[in-house]
Motif scaffolding. Structure first.
Motif, PDB file in Angstrom:
ATOM      1  N   ASN A   1      63.332   0.511  -8.626  1.00 29.41           N
ATOM      2  CA  ASN A   1      64.503  -0.069  -7.958  1.00 29.41           C
ATOM      3  C   ASN A   1      65.730   0.641  -8.506  1.00 29.41           C
ATOM      4  OD1 ASN A   1      63.043  -2.101  -6.458  1.00 29.41           O
ATOM      5  ND2 ASN A   1      62.751  -3.154  -8.400  1.00 29.41           N
TER       6      ASN A   1
ATOM      7  N   GLU B   1      50.266   4.671   1.387  1.00 26.67           N
ATOM      8  CA  GLU B   1      49.432   4.492   0.204  1.00 26.67           C
ATOM      9  C   GLU B   1      48.071   5.167   0.384  1.00 26.67           C
ATOM     10  OE1 GLU B   1      49.634   0.230   0.117  1.00 26.67           O
ATOM     11  OE2 GLU B   1      51.031   0.237  -1.568  1.00 26.67           O
TER      12      GLU B   1
ATOM     13  N   ARG C   1      59.261  -5.544  -2.905  1.00 27.25           N
ATOM     14  CA  ARG C   1      59.526  -5.362  -4.330  1.00 27.25           C
ATOM     15  C   ARG C   1      58.690  -6.305  -5.192  1.00 27.25           C
ATOM     16  NH1 ARG C   1      63.658  -4.280  -1.131  1.00 27.25           N
ATOM     17  NH2 ARG C   1      65.247  -2.780  -1.734  1.00 27.25           N
ATOM     18  N   ALA C   2      57.800  -7.071  -4.562  1.00 27.54           N
ATOM     19  CA  ALA C   2      57.061  -8.118  -5.270  1.00 27.54           C
ATOM     20  C   ALA C   2      56.136  -7.545  -6.340  1.00 27.54           C
ATOM     21  CB  ALA C   2      56.262  -8.965  -4.276  1.00 27.54           C
ATOM     22  N   ARG C   3      55.611  -6.370  -6.088  1.00 23.18           N
ATOM     23  CA  ARG C   3      54.731  -5.741  -7.082  1.00 23.18           C
ATOM     24  C   ARG C   3      55.130  -4.279  -7.225  1.00 23.18           C
ATOM     25  NH1 ARG C   3      50.916  -2.522  -4.644  1.00 23.18           N
ATOM     26  NH2 ARG C   3      50.584  -2.838  -2.395  1.00 23.18           N
ATOM     27  N   PRO C   4      55.011  -3.726  -8.436  1.00 24.37           N
ATOM     28  CA  PRO C   4      55.324  -2.308  -8.616  1.00 24.37           C
ATOM     29  C   PRO C   4      54.399  -1.449  -7.771  1.00 24.37           C
ATOM     30  CG  PRO C   4      55.158  -3.428 -10.739  1.00 24.37           C
ATOM     31  CD  PRO C   4      54.657  -4.389  -9.706  1.00 24.37           C
ATOM     32  N   ASN C   5      54.969  -0.461  -7.130  1.00 27.09           N
ATOM     33  CA  ASN C   5      54.205   0.462  -6.293  1.00 27.09           C
ATOM     34  C   ASN C   5      54.505   1.880  -6.764  1.00 27.09           C
ATOM     35  OD1 ASN C   5      53.398   2.240  -4.139  1.00 27.09           O
ATOM     36  ND2 ASN C   5      53.321   0.474  -2.774  1.00 27.09           N
TER      37      ASN C   5
ATOM     38  N   GLY D   1      57.335   2.810 -13.617  1.00 28.63           N
ATOM     39  CA  GLY D   1      57.223   1.355 -13.550  1.00 28.63           C
ATOM     40  C   GLY D   1      58.481   0.654 -13.087  1.00 28.63           C
ATOM     41  N   GLN D   2      59.559   1.402 -12.852  1.00 32.36           N
ATOM     42  CA  GLN D   2      60.833   0.820 -12.404  1.00 32.36           C
ATOM     43  C   GLN D   2      61.379   1.698 -11.285  1.00 32.36           C
ATOM     44  OE1 GLN D   2      63.759  -0.530 -11.211  1.00 32.36           O
ATOM     45  NE2 GLN D   2      64.906   0.810 -12.594  1.00 32.36           N
TER      46      GLN D   2
ATOM     47  N   GLU E   1      62.416  -8.730  -0.404  1.00 37.72           N
ATOM     48  CA  GLU E   1      61.776  -8.906  -1.706  1.00 37.72           C
ATOM     49  C   GLU E   1      60.269  -8.687  -1.612  1.00 37.72           C
ATOM     50  OE1 GLU E   1      63.654  -9.052  -4.247  1.00 37.72           O
ATOM     51  OE2 GLU E   1      65.531  -9.489  -3.197  1.00 37.72           O
TER      52      GLU E   1
END
Length: 385
Positions: free
Chosen positions: A367, A130, A147-151, A364-365, A144
């Motif tokens: 996964n 980052e 995956r908890a917050r969008p990166n 924003g997606q 998880e």
């Protein structure tokens, strides 16, 4: 009379020329090349477990990645650039993974990070990615917490452990089995698996009859099995990887008739076959890719054709798929490659069909896949999936 320029006018002209160059560069692109990108190559950085008791999946994942990248490079690469995968072994140690990531970003000037293996290693490396603005693609982890917050830089190919645990618990409930216990390895991965297991059980209004940990550094499963057997479960879910999975099953079988065992996708079937022999028969393992032994899907046929006569492996197939996604994102980014264009290229992979296996990224997606299936090991070491 010939008049020369005064020193003040010359300095002003130099400043004007420099300002004009900056404006021109801003209009047409950066003043310097993107990290890791040259006319000849694109450097991709990978820290992965290649030694120690957790090495099986890391080795196979990397093998599948290189299988496809070698194909691409043999055909001339992308826009004349070879894809150079710089791989460092972290031994499943988050601190080593962090140190490796610094080397990859600072010394190797990696354009992106790709194909890391392990929750702890990924969590350790992500802040460095980052900070550098480096995209991070396809870590071999379903935690998880990642995956908890969008990166905006992080792209997952495999679904989270929550989906795997839900599939396992749903299957057991369908069979009428509710006396379910959990064995987990006491590290970042195992604790992530425990959290997903608790959430899956709660969805079906169930409570585990027992939860016991195993230390992944010494793999002494006796205390773990003693705690589990006291609760007499009918099924034991294993949030373990590498040799920890085999250690629990071996110890349980020594103690008497074992329950049904269910493992997450990171439980290496090849290692179980090697360590347990025919005793591996009947173990159920969640999978996040199709069976690499079945040619019913296009992506598996392509993988098997590239593999030749070598032994197929779920993790290697997953690596092959991950490499195809990486390359397609780079291809869509175009010849004038930047990290921003690469991210946009990945985000354009909407319902991207690799051959009966779909990856779906968009802004924003990140996964990419929700595929989860259950497989059963047979006595001859093959799978029913």
């Amino acid at each position: 009379m010939v008049h020369g320029r005064s020193p003040g006018i010359s300095r002003a002209l130099r400043r004007l020329t420099a300002a004009s160059l900056l404006l021109l560069a801003a209009a047409h692109g950066p003043l310097h090349a993107e990290p890791g990108v040259s006319p000849e190559a694109i450097v991709i950085g990978q820290s992965v477990v290649l030694s120690g008791p957790m090495a099986e999946n890391g080795e196979q994942y990397t093998r599948g990645i290189r299988l496809y990248l070698d194909q691409v490079n043999a055909q001339g690469g992308l826009f004349g650039r070879r894809i150079a995968l710089a791989t460092l072994d972290d031994g499943y140690d988050p601190k080593r993974a962090e140190d490796n990531t610094r080397k990859l970003l600072q010394e190797r000037q990696a354009f992106a990070l790709f194909g890391y293996a392990g929750t702890g290693s990924t969590l350790a490396a992500l802040p460095l990615a980052e900070k550098a603005g480096a995209p991070f693609i396809a870590p071999y982890s379903g935690a998880e917490a990642l995956r908890a917050r969008p990166n905006p830089l992080l792209f997952h190919l495999r679904p989270g452990y929550g989906r795997e645990m839900h599939k396992i618990v749903e299957h057991l409930v369908t069979l009428g089995i509710t006396r379910i216990a959990l064995a987990y390895q006491d590290d970042n991965f195992g604790r992530a698996g425990q959290k997903s297991f608790d959430e899956a059980m709660a969805r079906f209004k169930l409570k585990p009859v027992a939860i016991a940990a195993i230390d992944p550094t010494n793999l002494d499963a006796r205390p773990t099995v003693t705690a589990l057997r006291a609760a007499d479960p009918l099924a034991v879910v294993l949030a373990t990887a590498g040799q920890g999975t085999a250690a629990v099953i071996k110890e349980y079988r020594k103690a008497g008739t074992p329950p049904q065992f269910f493992g997450l996708s990171v439980a290496s079937a090849a290692l179980l076959r090697r360590d347990l022999g025919s005793g591996a028969a009947g173990i159920v393992i969640a999978q996040v890719v199709p069976s690499p032994w079945s040619r019913s899907s296009g992506v598996v046929r392509q993988y098997r054709d590239a593999l030749g006569n070598a032994e197929p492996h779920h993790a290697a197939l997953e690596g092959y798929i991950a490499a195809r996604v990486l390359v397609e994102g780079l291809r869509r980014a175009g010849k004038d490659l930047t990290r921003a264009r690469f991210v946009a290229g990945l985000e354009s992979l909407r319902q991207f069909d690799l051959g009966d296996f779909t990856v779906d990224f968009r802004p924003g997606q990140h996964n990419g896949s929700a595929f989860v299936d259950l497989s059963i090991l047979r006595g001859d070491g093959q799978f029913i999936q």
